[in-house]
Design a protein around this motif. Sequence first.
Motif, PDB file in Angstrom:
ATOM      1  N   GLU A 141       0.808  -1.219   0.000  1.00  0.00           N
ATOM      2  CA  GLU A 141       0.000   0.000   0.000  1.00  0.00           C
ATOM      3  C   GLU A 141       0.844   1.273   0.000  1.00  0.00           C
ATOM      4  OE1 GLU A 141       0.431  -1.179   4.378  1.00  0.00           O
ATOM      5  OE2 GLU A 141       0.293  -2.142   2.408  1.00  0.00           O
ATOM      6  N   MET A 142       2.127   1.143   0.360  1.00  0.00           N
ATOM      7  CA  MET A 142       2.996   2.320   0.444  1.00  0.00           C
ATOM      8  C   MET A 142       3.619   2.590  -0.920  1.00  0.00           C
ATOM      9  SD  MET A 142       2.443   3.284   3.435  1.00  0.00           S
ATOM     10  CE  MET A 142       3.690   4.553   3.717  1.00  0.00           C
ATOM     11  N   THR A 143       2.790   3.084  -1.815  1.00  0.00           N
ATOM     12  CA  THR A 143       3.217   3.433  -3.164  1.00  0.00           C
ATOM     13  C   THR A 143       3.969   4.764  -3.141  1.00  0.00           C
ATOM     14  OG1 THR A 143       1.055   4.437  -3.559  1.00  0.00           O
ATOM     15  CG2 THR A 143       1.335   2.135  -4.203  1.00  0.00           C
ATOM     16  N   SER A 144       4.261   5.299  -4.310  1.00  0.00           N
ATOM     17  CA  SER A 144       5.075   6.516  -4.379  1.00  0.00           C
ATOM     18  C   SER A 144       4.436   7.689  -3.655  1.00  0.00           C
ATOM     19  CB  SER A 144       5.339   6.883  -5.841  1.00  0.00           C
ATOM     20  OG  SER A 144       4.111   7.097  -6.529  1.00  0.00           O
ATOM     21  N   TRP A 145       3.085   7.831  -3.760  1.00  0.00           N
ATOM     22  CA  TRP A 145       2.452   8.987  -3.132  1.00  0.00           C
ATOM     23  C   TRP A 145       2.521   8.952  -1.606  1.00  0.00           C
ATOM     24  CZ3 TRP A 145       1.450  13.711  -2.662  1.00  0.00           C
ATOM     25  CH2 TRP A 145       0.497  14.162  -1.746  1.00  0.00           C
ATOM     26  N   PRO A 146       2.138   7.840  -0.930  1.00  0.00           N
ATOM     27  CA  PRO A 146       2.244   7.843   0.533  1.00  0.00           C
ATOM     28  C   PRO A 146       3.659   8.112   1.034  1.00  0.00           C
ATOM     29  CG  PRO A 146       0.885   6.023  -0.188  1.00  0.00           C
ATOM     30  CD  PRO A 146       1.495   6.617  -1.418  1.00  0.00           C
ATOM     31  N   LYS A 147       4.657   7.567   0.347  1.00  0.00           N
ATOM     32  CA  LYS A 147       6.033   7.815   0.761  1.00  0.00           C
ATOM     33  C   LYS A 147       6.414   9.277   0.532  1.00  0.00           C
ATOM     34  CE  LYS A 147       7.836   3.129   0.108  1.00  0.00           C
ATOM     35  NZ  LYS A 147       8.800   2.273  -0.607  1.00  0.00           N
ATOM     36  N   SER A 148       6.016   9.812  -0.610  1.00  0.00           N
ATOM     37  CA  SER A 148       6.331  11.210  -0.926  1.00  0.00           C
ATOM     38  C   SER A 148       5.611  12.154   0.025  1.00  0.00           C
ATOM     39  CB  SER A 148       5.942  11.526  -2.372  1.00  0.00           C
ATOM     40  OG  SER A 148       6.657  10.717  -3.275  1.00  0.00           O
ATOM     41  N   ASP A 149       4.368  11.827   0.365  1.00  0.00           N
ATOM     42  CA  ASP A 149       3.573  12.656   1.263  1.00  0.00           C
ATOM     43  C   ASP A 149       4.300  12.892   2.573  1.00  0.00           C
ATOM     44  OD1 ASP A 149       1.446  13.983   2.509  1.00  0.00           O
ATOM     45  OD2 ASP A 149       0.517  12.105   3.147  1.00  0.00           O
ATOM     46  N   TYR A 298      -9.985   8.802   7.637  1.00  0.00           N
ATOM     47  CA  TYR A 298      -9.375  10.111   7.418  1.00  0.00           C
ATOM     48  C   TYR A 298      -8.346  10.454   8.491  1.00  0.00           C
ATOM     49  CZ  TYR A 298     -12.306  11.571   3.502  1.00  0.00           C
ATOM     50  OH  TYR A 298     -12.884  11.677   2.262  1.00  0.00           O
ATOM     51  N   THR A 299      -8.398   9.761   9.629  1.00  0.00           N
ATOM     52  CA  THR A 299      -7.474  10.041  10.725  1.00  0.00           C
ATOM     53  C   THR A 299      -6.192   9.236  10.609  1.00  0.00           C
ATOM     54  OG1 THR A 299      -9.420  10.391  12.145  1.00  0.00           O
ATOM     55  CG2 THR A 299      -7.321  10.238  13.250  1.00  0.00           C
ATOM     56  N   CYS A 300      -6.207   8.183   9.791  1.00  0.00           N
ATOM     57  CA  CYS A 300      -5.058   7.266   9.709  1.00  0.00           C
ATOM     58  C   CYS A 300      -3.771   8.017   9.383  1.00  0.00           C
ATOM     59  CB  CYS A 300      -5.321   6.188   8.669  1.00  0.00           C
ATOM     60  SG  CYS A 300      -3.950   5.030   8.478  1.00  0.00           S
ATOM     61  N   THR A 301      -2.722   7.751  10.172  1.00  0.00           N
ATOM     62  CA  THR A 301      -1.432   8.416   9.992  1.00  0.00           C
ATOM     63  C   THR A 301      -0.486   7.616   9.098  1.00  0.00           C
ATOM     64  OG1 THR A 301      -0.362   7.348  11.878  1.00  0.00           O
ATOM     65  CG2 THR A 301      -1.676   9.295  12.341  1.00  0.00           C
ATOM     66  N   GLU A 302      -0.922   6.424   8.679  1.00  0.00           N
ATOM     67  CA  GLU A 302      -0.110   5.544   7.833  1.00  0.00           C
ATOM     68  C   GLU A 302       1.231   5.215   8.482  1.00  0.00           C
ATOM     69  OE1 GLU A 302       0.206   7.245   3.923  1.00  0.00           O
ATOM     70  OE2 GLU A 302      -1.943   7.687   3.810  1.00  0.00           O
ATOM     71  N   CYS A 303       1.261   5.178   9.812  1.00  0.00           N
ATOM     72  CA  CYS A 303       2.517   4.925  10.520  1.00  0.00           C
ATOM     73  C   CYS A 303       2.932   3.469  10.449  1.00  0.00           C
ATOM     74  CB  CYS A 303       2.404   5.361  11.976  1.00  0.00           C
ATOM     75  SG  CYS A 303       1.212   4.398  12.956  1.00  0.00           S
ATOM     76  N   GLY A 304       1.982   2.570  10.175  1.00  0.00           N
ATOM     77  CA  GLY A 304       2.300   1.162  10.023  1.00  0.00           C
ATOM     78  C   GLY A 304       2.416   0.377  11.303  1.00  0.00           C
ATOM     79  N   ARG A 305       2.094   0.989  12.438  1.00  0.00           N
ATOM     80  CA  ARG A 305       2.164   0.250  13.705  1.00  0.00           C
ATOM     81  C   ARG A 305       1.183  -0.923  13.710  1.00  0.00           C
ATOM     82  NH1 ARG A 305       3.935   3.766  18.518  1.00  0.00           N
ATOM     83  NH2 ARG A 305       5.129   5.441  17.539  1.00  0.00           N
ATOM     84  N   LEU A 318      -1.808 -11.699   3.012  1.00  0.00           N
ATOM     85  CA  LEU A 318      -2.016 -10.487   2.220  1.00  0.00           C
ATOM     86  C   LEU A 318      -2.522  -9.317   3.063  1.00  0.00           C
ATOM     87  CD1 LEU A 318      -1.802  -9.538  -0.732  1.00  0.00           C
ATOM     88  CD2 LEU A 318      -4.212 -10.154  -1.022  1.00  0.00           C
ATOM     89  N   LEU A 319      -3.127  -9.601   4.205  1.00  0.00           N
ATOM     90  CA  LEU A 319      -3.768  -8.562   5.021  1.00  0.00           C
ATOM     91  C   LEU A 319      -2.773  -7.540   5.565  1.00  0.00           C
ATOM     92  CD1 LEU A 319      -6.200  -7.389   6.605  1.00  0.00           C
ATOM     93  CD2 LEU A 319      -5.636  -9.008   8.426  1.00  0.00           C
ATOM     94  N   SER A 320      -3.130  -6.270   5.431  1.00  0.00           N
ATOM     95  CA  SER A 320      -2.426  -5.161   6.089  1.00  0.00           C
ATOM     96  C   SER A 320      -3.489  -4.224   6.630  1.00  0.00           C
ATOM     97  CB  SER A 320      -1.527  -4.415   5.108  1.00  0.00           C
ATOM     98  OG  SER A 320      -1.087  -3.185   5.670  1.00  0.00           O
ATOM     99  N   PRO A 321      -3.627  -4.105   7.966  1.00  0.00           N
ATOM    100  CA  PRO A 321      -4.638  -3.203   8.532  1.00  0.00           C
ATOM    101  C   PRO A 321      -4.489  -1.757   8.042  1.00  0.00           C
ATOM    102  CG  PRO A 321      -3.789  -4.673  10.223  1.00  0.00           C
ATOM    103  CD  PRO A 321      -2.942  -4.894   9.007  1.00  0.00           C
ATOM    104  N   ARG A 322      -3.243  -1.335   7.819  1.00  0.00           N
ATOM    105  CA  ARG A 322      -3.024   0.022   7.298  1.00  0.00           C
ATOM    106  C   ARG A 322      -3.660   0.162   5.925  1.00  0.00           C
ATOM    107  NH1 ARG A 322       3.045   1.822   6.893  1.00  0.00           N
ATOM    108  NH2 ARG A 322       3.122  -0.125   5.710  1.00  0.00           N
ATOM    109  N   LYS A 323      -3.518  -0.869   5.089  1.00  0.00           N
ATOM    110  CA  LYS A 323      -4.112  -0.824   3.751  1.00  0.00           C
ATOM    111  C   LYS A 323      -5.636  -0.774   3.836  1.00  0.00           C
ATOM    112  CE  LYS A 323      -4.360  -3.329  -0.657  1.00  0.00           C
ATOM    113  NZ  LYS A 323      -5.821  -3.520  -0.638  1.00  0.00           N
ATOM    114  N   ILE A 324      -6.221  -1.468   4.803  1.00  0.00           N
ATOM    115  CA  ILE A 324      -7.672  -1.427   4.986  1.00  0.00           C
ATOM    116  C   ILE A 324      -8.129   0.014   5.193  1.00  0.00           C
ATOM    117  CG2 ILE A 324      -9.591  -2.125   6.478  1.00  0.00           C
ATOM    118  CD1 ILE A 324      -8.475  -4.436   4.847  1.00  0.00           C
TER     119      ILE A 324
END
Length: 431
Positions: A141-149, A298-305, A318-324
Amino acid sequence: MVAQILFLILTLAAVALFTVNFRKIIRNIRLGKPIERNDQPQKRLMTMIRVAFGQSKMVVRPIPAFLHFFVYVGFVIINIEVLEIMIDGLFGTHRIFHGLGGLYDFLIGSFEILALTVWLSCAIFLIRRNILKLKRFSGVEMTSWPKSDANYILITEILLMSAFLLMNAADAKLQALGIGHYVNAGSFPVSQFLQNLLPNSESTLVYIERGCWWFHIAGILAFLNYLPYSKHFHILFAFPNTYFSNLEPKGEFNNMPSVTNEVKAMLDPAFVPAETAPGKFGAKDVTDLSWVNLMNAYTCTECGRCTSVCPANITGKLLSPRKIMMDTRDRVTEVGKNIDKHGAEHQDGKSLLDDYISREEIWACTSCNACVQACPVNIDPLQIIMELRRYAVMEESQAPGSINAMLGNIENNQAPWKYSPADRFNWAEGN
């Protein structure tokens, strides 16, 4: 006067644009189903103070917690200086609060120290993301945009703090030269070391001071309007999100009233359920979720914890709660854009389930609540997963073979196993 008018136009335009985008996000959140989250106000307030203001769940990882503390405190306290900048910009004054005397010197000195800690913390965060490449910052889920953001925000913070310190250094040097309206005010424990790097020319110093002043305030207004497009919207939503978070014990699932009424009617033929509108079991799209689920997204910080502690993800599922959460946010944003373009009744033929989140993902979840426990702002990915599962099972009658076998055994044998209830204690015979 020209500068004041320009400042006023810039501020009003930035606030107006932010208001438009903020209202769209609130509209999107309200697409969710109603849910009661106004009970126990005192407990909710304490949860918000402890988790959002107090950063209590951050301390599980001490290093990022320590660094994030300085960024958080710096962001909150340095905004007091922004208040002075706003007043100066509107009324053409300079350091309007300098009349506070020693208190003003203390505040400016504190702001500078905080600005330095924010600068260093952001630099370390950049190193952790881009050089050390910590595992939890990667994933499908951590494509170019989330990393760049994340990098854009960290670099912006560094530039803003640099401009703030450089502005103070030029200001202090102009004060020492006795130039114009640059009154002797403020303490500069950090920017004093930058003064020798600056020229002695009065006009150049004024250009540097004014240029940094405009860059700082324009940068803050630009940052404000970047938030609705960024994961850093949690700066605003972390507080209501923790206030409206689920206070029930983890692992306690809500009963569906329609199912509860059916069970009561089966057990008691005299039971007459209240008239209710026909509804849908579970959720297929974001409009079937609750408004709290959408606010979570909308609150998700995408921190990956959450993903880093997920047993399914750790074991290669395949599951990633962050991706959900990211998929939910992307889908509700897409629905909102469709409403803006085509109206509220428009159907694009897509849904959260299948088009964004796959069946394999939702059935990989062990419902252990590790992701919920790990989230620093009380986001609940498990609720979304369970609603998608409910739809698959109760609306579509689609579930993995092992799940269907288990449900059939419960129906026929009152237990998950295939053995008859009469044979349940055969294992104990002869012992």
